[in-house]
Design a protein around this motif. Structure first.
Motif, PDB file in Angstrom:
ATOM      1  N   ARG A   1      -2.296   1.058  -3.210  1.00 51.74           N
ATOM      2  CA  ARG A   1      -1.990  -0.222  -3.854  1.00 51.74           C
ATOM      3  C   ARG A   1      -0.562  -0.669  -3.512  1.00 51.74           C
ATOM      4  NH1 ARG A   1      -5.738  -1.582  -7.953  1.00 51.74           N
ATOM      5  NH2 ARG A   1      -7.182   0.126  -8.328  1.00 51.74           N
TER       6      ARG A   1
ATOM      7  N   GLU B   1      -7.395   4.399  -4.410  1.00 51.77           N
ATOM      8  CA  GLU B   1      -7.024   3.494  -3.322  1.00 51.77           C
ATOM      9  C   GLU B   1      -5.514   3.275  -3.274  1.00 51.77           C
ATOM     10  OE1 GLU B   1      -7.788  -0.931  -4.097  1.00 51.77           O
ATOM     11  OE2 GLU B   1      -9.190   0.034  -5.481  1.00 51.77           O
TER      12      GLU B   1
ATOM     13  N   GLU C   1       0.803  -1.223   0.000  1.00 50.90           N
ATOM     14  CA  GLU C   1       0.000   0.000   0.000  1.00 50.90           C
ATOM     15  C   GLU C   1       0.842   1.282   0.000  1.00 50.90           C
ATOM     16  OE1 GLU C   1      -3.085  -0.116   2.959  1.00 50.90           O
ATOM     17  OE2 GLU C   1      -3.766  -2.081   2.299  1.00 50.90           O
TER      18      GLU C   1
END
Length: 188
Positions: free
Chosen positions: A173, A171, A164
């Motif tokens: 990733r 979002e 992340e």
């Protein structure tokens, strides 16, 4: 228009990137997945891309190429606009270090034609032959299956993952690290 041929393959040639290629290169900065691969977070206007070509890509430790489909009679030197068609952009950073990093982008109109794998292969071959690093690295953002398929088809091996770390399409990733050793490339 692209410059002289650096490497020739079956369907593509790698040509040097010239300042006049800013319009083609600008398209990649409108593609959110491509921007991430090139570690850019937003789009760029034409002037910003020209500045990039004149600055960052002309530095000694960066090798940048346009993968082109040439007409049969296109010259090895500087072709006319109707003699070659750029289909992909490849940049290799830190070519003077032990582990250069490669990024590539195929223009949307040419995806699915096999150009991504060939462009990446030609660039890897050129970098190993010209700069002689021990390994080349590639980062692939989770969800970018086309790039994953390209790097694996060329022979890159997944070596790790950062969880992340990039914000893409709303979002966070993961980013996967891939590597290819010189001896693995020579053994193909």
């Amino acid at each position: 228009m692209p410059g002289p041929i650096v490497e020739a393959g079956d369907d593509l040639v790698l040509r040097t990137v010239e300042r006049e290629d800013a319009e083609f290169v600008q398209r990649l900065f409108a593609d959110p997945w491509a921007r991430v691969g090139f570690q850019e977070h937003g789009h760029k206007n034409h002037a910003e891309v020209e500045e990039l070509l004149e600055g960052d890509l002309e530095e000694r430790d960066t090798a940048a190429y346009l993968a082109c489909v040439d007409d049969d009679d296109a010259p090895w030197g500087h072709p006319e606009e109707d003699e070659t068609t750029p289909v992909a952009f490849v940049a290799v950073t830190h070519v003077d270090r032990d582990r250069p990093g490669v990024n590539h982008w195929v223009a949307p109109a040419f995806r699915g034609e096999g150009y991504g794998v060939e462009a990446l292969s030609l660039a890897v071959d050129t970098v190993f032959r010209t700069y002689d690093p021990n390994t080349i690295g590639v980062e692939v953002v989770a969800g970018d299956e086309a790039t994953r398929e390209h790097v694996e088809a060329v022979g890159f091996v997944e070596e790790g993952r950062n969880r992340e770390v990039l914000f893409v399409e709303g979002e966070y990733r993961d980013v996967y690290q891939y590597g290819l050793l010189h001896e693995e490339w020579e053994g193909r």
